[in-house]
Motif scaffolding. Structure first.
Motif, PDB file in Angstrom:
ATOM      1  N   LYS A  38       0.831  -1.206   0.000  1.00 39.50           N
ATOM      2  CA  LYS A  38       0.000   0.000   0.000  1.00 39.50           C
ATOM      3  C   LYS A  38       0.860   1.248   0.000  1.00 39.50           C
ATOM      4  O   LYS A  38       1.975   1.267   0.499  1.00 39.50           O
ATOM      5  N   VAL A  39       0.294   2.302  -0.566  1.00 39.37           N
ATOM      6  CA  VAL A  39       0.982   3.602  -0.587  1.00 39.37           C
ATOM      7  C   VAL A  39       0.915   4.210   0.811  1.00 39.37           C
ATOM      8  O   VAL A  39      -0.168   4.296   1.410  1.00 39.37           O
ATOM      9  N   ASP A  76       5.987   7.200   1.002  1.00 39.91           N
ATOM     10  CA  ASP A  76       6.008   7.124  -0.464  1.00 39.91           C
ATOM     11  C   ASP A  76       5.633   8.473  -1.078  1.00 39.91           C
ATOM     12  O   ASP A  76       6.217   8.898  -2.079  1.00 39.91           O
ATOM     13  N   ILE A  77       4.638   9.139  -0.483  1.00 40.45           N
ATOM     14  CA  ILE A  77       4.199  10.441  -1.006  1.00 40.45           C
ATOM     15  C   ILE A  77       5.290  11.491  -0.814  1.00 40.45           C
ATOM     16  O   ILE A  77       5.532  12.321  -1.701  1.00 40.45           O
ATOM     17  N   ASN A  82       9.510   3.405  -9.801  1.00 36.99           N
ATOM     18  CA  ASN A  82       9.085   3.018  -8.454  1.00 36.99           C
ATOM     19  C   ASN A  82       8.902   1.502  -8.369  1.00 36.99           C
ATOM     20  O   ASN A  82       8.287   0.885  -9.242  1.00 36.99           O
ATOM     21  N   LYS A  96       7.219  -0.123  -6.047  1.00 38.25           N
ATOM     22  CA  LYS A  96       5.943  -0.496  -5.432  1.00 38.25           C
ATOM     23  C   LYS A  96       4.825  -0.374  -6.475  1.00 38.25           C
ATOM     24  O   LYS A  96       4.538   0.736  -6.946  1.00 38.25           O
ATOM     25  N   MET A 109       2.098   2.353  -5.891  1.00 41.13           N
ATOM     26  CA  MET A 109       2.585   3.720  -6.091  1.00 41.13           C
ATOM     27  C   MET A 109       2.844   3.989  -7.556  1.00 41.13           C
ATOM     28  O   MET A 109       2.573   5.077  -8.079  1.00 41.13           O
ATOM     29  N   TYR A 165      -4.545   9.869  -0.709  1.00 46.50           N
ATOM     30  CA  TYR A 165      -3.092  10.038  -0.673  1.00 46.50           C
ATOM     31  C   TYR A 165      -2.660  11.507  -0.650  1.00 46.50           C
ATOM     32  O   TYR A 165      -1.596  11.824  -0.122  1.00 46.50           O
TER      33      TYR A 165
END
Length: 412
Positions: free
Chosen positions: A69-70, A74-75, A103, A105, A108, A135
């Motif tokens: 999951k994001v 990550d953000i 990336n 992931k 993401m 997000y």
């Protein structure tokens, strides 16, 4: 063939799907990687354009994608990478392409490339980000919009990345402050239950052969053991239901959230840390918003939600109302009774000198460092206290079981 589609305005739009692939490059070397594409045929065509002959293409499972999951880190990384790309002169769409495909992931990767598709369709960046509120919160979107309007998007994205990194680091410190004592006490309770259910009954059968009255403390522990064995499942069910009800109403009742936040602020040791953390988030968000050129009244709306505590959130919203009617921020802060005098004075200096963003940043840095020191100090302070609690719980049970043996030895 794998495709993903969504419906928008009566039209079906293809969305990219994550694939893993292996193949041979122009030199005959085996290569492999992960890519997003609308379907398998499009991915094969894209790989051939890159000089890769694919031998195996597999769609990544939904379970794998969902498992990664994001998260806020990550953000923050995405903001930092995008700011760096734009500062280097790379066009926005190409920057999204590089960041997305680079990336590891899948979740993401898909999020970034979905935003890229919206931008390619003519949507502004802040509007594209606003379509993913899970997000990108209002604060993030508002700052990006301010950057777009001022023509300084890379600068604002860099500020957002710094803001995200510092606020997440602060959240981790606060969680550590709350989790450490709770985890140790939970272990103590579990150990106590294990002793009562499995160990004490063994001693009880041994004591039956003594033919003498047991010490009152030992008898009390044995009675407690019998009670836990007889009613243990019922007690566990009641505790489980109570925890579920607590979590359920905490998420849905703002009044309950406010009550809990207010109580937590009054807790010894932990309360002062939460106060400092809320002030640090207030100052950090205010500094970031004001530096972006967002008007003070509008900025306070976002600042309120970023404090992480409903008591402070309500106070900041009242401050916003007072500032909107012409009061100074310093006076509005004094009226809440929540902010330390040092913070109020620094904000007053910032207002008078026109450097509110700079002074707020200094306040945030001071209190973030103060939270770090307070959490480390709390850990050192709680360790002997927790050891004492463990000693009383476990040691008390052990002493209770050995009292009859000591009594029997003295009689002999």
């Amino acid at each position: 063939m794998a495709t993903a589609t969504v419906s928008a305005g009566g039209k079906t739009i293809k969305r990219d799907v994550a694939f893993t692939w292996t193949g041979m490059d122009k030199k005959g070397n085996k290569v492999q990687g992960k890519s997003l594409a609308p379907d398998e045929a499009a991915l094969r065509a894209d790989l051939r354009r890159q000089g890769v002959v694919p031998s195996r293409i597999k769609k990544q499972s939904t379970a794998f994608s969902a498992g990664a999951k994001v998260n806020p880190q990550d953000i923050a990384l995405f903001s930092r990478q995008l700011a760096t790309m734009l500062a280097a002169g790379i066009p926005l769409v190409q920057a999204f392409e590089i960041v997305g495909n680079g990336n590891d992931k899948p979740a993401m990767q898909k999020l970034v490339l979905d935003i890229k598709q919206d931008i390619e369709g003519g949507t502004t960046l802040h509007e594209a980000l606003g379509k993913h509120p899970l997000y990108f919160d209002k604060l993030f979107v508002n700052l990006v919009e301010a950057g777009e309007q001022a023509g300084a998007l890379e600068t604002l994205l860099d500020k957002i990345a710094t803001y995200k990194e510092k606020t997440e680091a602060l959240k981790k410190k606060v969680k550590k402050a709350l989790f450490y004592p709770a985890a140790v006490l939970a272990v103590a309770v579990i150990v106590t239950i294990i002793l009562l259910v499995f160990v004490i009954p063994q001693f009880e059968s041994l004591f039956k052969g003594f033919g003498a009255d047991l010490p009152a403390f030992t008898q009390m522990v044995i009675n407690l053991s019998k009670f836990v064995q007889a009613k243990g499942i019922f007690i566990a069910a009641v505790i489980g239901a109570a925890v579920y009800a607590f979590v359920y109403f905490k998420k849905r009742s703002r009044a309950m959230q406010e009550f809990l936040d207010r109580m937590m602020l009054k807790f010894p040791i932990i309360g002062p840390i939460l106060h400092k953390a809320a002030v640090a988030r207030f100052a950090r968000t205010l500094s970031t918003m004001f530096a972006a050129g967002v008007p003070l009244v509008e900025a306070l709306q976002s600042v309120a939600g970023a404090t992480g505590n409903i008591v402070y959130e309500n106070a900041v919203l009242k401050m916003r109302e007072e500032v909107a009617t012409g009061n100074r921020l310093q006076r509005a802060m004094e009226n809440t009774g929540l902010f330390p005098n040092m913070v109020i004075q620094m904000i007053a200096v910032g207002e008078e000198s026109g450097s509110l963003d700079e002074m707020s940043g200094k306040v945030a840095q001071f209190f973030e460092e103060d939270v770090d020191a307070a959490v480390d100090g709390m850990s050192s302070l709680l360790e002997p206290l927790i050891m004492a609690i463990l000693g009383v719980l476990v040691g008390g049970l052990v002493i209770a079981m050995y009292l009859p043996i000591f009594k029997l030895g003295a009689a002999i």
